[in-house]
Scaffold this motif. Structure first.
Motif, PDB file in Angstrom:
ATOM      1  N   TYR A  49      -2.063   1.414  -1.039  1.00  0.00           N
ATOM      2  CA  TYR A  49      -1.590   1.695   0.315  1.00  0.00           C
ATOM      3  C   TYR A  49      -0.313   0.904   0.604  1.00  0.00           C
ATOM      4  CZ  TYR A  49      -1.569   1.708   5.453  1.00  0.00           C
ATOM      5  OH  TYR A  49      -1.209   1.831   6.782  1.00  0.00           O
ATOM      6  N   ASP A  76      -1.337   6.814   7.420  1.00  0.00           N
ATOM      7  CA  ASP A  76      -2.355   6.692   8.464  1.00  0.00           C
ATOM      8  C   ASP A  76      -2.716   8.033   9.085  1.00  0.00           C
ATOM      9  OD1 ASP A  76      -2.322   3.990   7.984  1.00  0.00           O
ATOM     10  OD2 ASP A  76      -1.042   3.498   9.686  1.00  0.00           O
ATOM     11  N   LYS A 121      -5.926   9.455   7.593  1.00  0.00           N
ATOM     12  CA  LYS A 121      -7.052   8.545   7.500  1.00  0.00           C
ATOM     13  C   LYS A 121      -8.360   9.306   7.703  1.00  0.00           C
ATOM     14  CE  LYS A 121      -8.049   3.761   8.793  1.00  0.00           C
ATOM     15  NZ  LYS A 121      -7.678   2.646   9.705  1.00  0.00           N
ATOM     16  N   CYS A 157      -7.228   6.010   3.763  1.00  0.00           N
ATOM     17  CA  CYS A 157      -6.159   7.003   3.758  1.00  0.00           C
ATOM     18  C   CYS A 157      -6.258   7.816   2.475  1.00  0.00           C
ATOM     19  CB  CYS A 157      -4.801   6.324   3.863  1.00  0.00           C
ATOM     20  SG  CYS A 157      -4.580   5.435   5.413  1.00  0.00           S
TER      21      CYS A 157
END
Length: 510
Positions: free
Chosen positions: A174, A187, A190, A195
């Motif tokens: 990430y 995001d 998500k 994610c």
């Protein structure tokens, strides 16, 4: 199968590594490397046209901070580590992409395929495209022992998340991707606290297109005028619809044509749907009973019953059409860095421009992201190589945005090196495309840079909203409520939504 392919590749691999020194910047766009296969002439035979003097790059002003990582892609080229590996990809598998002589007008899908090919060539990795995005086919392959690694172009969420086809990025993965392009592109995908994909920064967002000429001919106040005076909302949006709606018995018609304020408000992209808890995956948003949704139904009811928004047959058309009936506005995908999306002269000479989608209120303002992303598959057995590939493609893609924008956005990441036959062909074609785009952009005499910058800053300041499609949704309607007054429709919609949400949560959000 993957182990066999890898073994054959190792046995056949030519000894010696492809050089991967830092490329030299090229003013025509892209970069050139010192690879033996690199394309040293990125301008082709075209003469570079100077950029306009009334534009300025947006850069970090739009939330794309590209200062956290080096410009060079050298860190993602490591044949000592990756040579002989095999990566299986789902998506972008059409044989159309095999024809390097027919790359279209610079579509980013060609760019992505070229970036994959270049990365694989530099790292001496075998890449195969094993199929499309059919969930049953993918699950069957995984259950039979196959280990596909990457979904390259995913068009639907959260389908592949709750079926177990994809996995969430680790904390390190990430951070690596967020440092390159920003966290918002992660995001927005998500699901249950993780994610599950990287939204393409080069894909579009939801914008409001409007026919500027139509508003001018009617003497009506345009969406841009409202937007520039900070008064662009659902009230003024309705005012715009009414001001350019003329039926066959009305007055103020253009050449006897019927005109409509907006093409199908039902799909206007106003963000009036259920809400998903990103930590649990449960649908919790009873937005159907909120004041915002009541107002949405009021606009929809008026649009259906007063011919403000729905065309004959309830078809969805864009305001770019020139035949009768003529819609004045619609919402759709728009690449914020692509001037051809932001300003267009259509066949009849009308000018089409864009502004952000109007918001119900500043507190609820969102920017819709066109759902196109890449995900690591749960069966992936080469995570380090796949992350290197994704990162390489991400940086090349952001440089593509910069070059394609011909001055509207600047990114100094290294572009395509032309280190493979495929990427070299793409690079040469893209150089000609950019030269044509510079000429076309220079010919626009009434480009409004102030409005452009305000528009782009607005969409990046809003909360990001990714498109979601849930099984059994069907707009959560109880029958056909399109013509029912909101007071009557809301209870039916709310009841249908409650039952559907409960069913969804019991199946997919445990």
């Amino acid at each position: 199968m993957k182990k066999l392919l890898a073994l054959l590749l190792v046995l056949c691999m030519v000894v010696g590594l492809i050089a991967c020194g830092k490329p030299a910047e090229n003013p025509a766009g892209g970069t050139t490397g010192n690879s033996a296969n690199a394309n040293d002439e990125t301008e082709g035979t075209r003469e570079t046209v100077a950029l306009r003097d009334d534009v300025s790059d947006m850069g970090a002003d739009v939330g794309l901070d590209t200062t956290k990582v080096p410009d060079s892609n050298d860190e993602f080229i490591n044949p000592e580590k990756f040579a002989g590996k095999s990566i299986q990809i789902y998506g972008c598998d059409s044989i159309v992409f095999d024809d390097i002589e027919n790359m279209g007008k610079g579509s980013f899908l060609w760019m992505m395929r070229a970036a994959v090919d270049e990365w694989a060539t530099l790292n001496q990795v075998e890449v195969t495209y094993d199929g499309g995005l059919n969930t049953n086919d993918i699950l069957a392959a995984i259950n039979s022992g196959d280990k596909p690694d990457l979904m390259l172009e995913v068009l639907e969420a959260p389908l592949y998340f709750y079926t177990g086809i994809t996995r969430g990025f680790t904390e390190d993965e990430y951070k690596q991707l967020a440092d390159i392009a920003g966290a918002r592109y992660l995001d927005v995908l998500k699901y249950k606290g993780e994610c599950h994909g990287m939204m393409f920064p080069w894909s579009g967002n939801s914008f409001c297109y409007y026919n500027r000429t139509m508003f001018e001919n009617y003497g009506a106040k345009s969406p841009k005028e409202y937007f520039m005076e900070d008064n662009w909302n659902w009230d003024t949006f309705e005012d715009c619809m009414e001001s350019v709606t003329k039926d066959k018995n009305g007055n103020g018609k253009i050449d006897g044509e019927d005109t409509y304020g907006c093409s199908s408000i039902v799909y206007f992209g106003l963000g009036c749907g259920v809400e998903e808890d990103p930590e649990t995956g449960k649908l919790t948003g009873m937005i159907g009973t909120s004041e915002q949704y009541k107002r949405y139904l009021e606009m929809r009811y008026r649009g259906v019953n007063e011919t403000l928004s729905v065309l004959p047959g309830n078809t969805i058309q864009t305001c770019k059409i020139a035949t009768t009936p003529r819609p004045a506005m619609y919402t759709g995908d728009c690449e914020w860095y692509n001037f051809e999306h932001l300003y267009e002269e259509i066949a009849n000479g009308d000018i089409i421009e864009v502004v952000p989608v109007p918001a119900f209120s500043p507190e609820t303002a969102t920017t819709g992201f066109t759902t196109q992303f890449m995900s690591i598959m749960s069966s992936c057995d080469e995570p380090e190589a796949v992350m290197s590939l994704i990162s390489y493609m991400l940086k090349v893609g952001m440089r593509y945005m910069s070059d394609f924008s011909v001055g509207l956005y600047e990114c100094t990441y290294e572009g395509m090196r032309g280190a493979s036959e495929y990427s070299k062909a793409w690079k040469e074609n893209f150089a000609d495309i950019c030269a044509d785009r510079r000429e076309a952009f220079a010919e626009i005499e009434d480009w409004d840079q102030e409005c452009y910058e305000k528009t782009v800053k607005e969409i990046f300041s809003r909360k990001a909203r990714g498109g979601r499609r849930y099984p059994g949704d069907n707009n959560t309607e109880a029958g056909d409520t399109s013509a029912m007054p909101p007071a009557s429709a809301i209870p039916l919609l709310a009841a249908a939504q409650e039952g559907w949400i409960a069913k969804y949560n019991s199946l997919y959000a445990n």
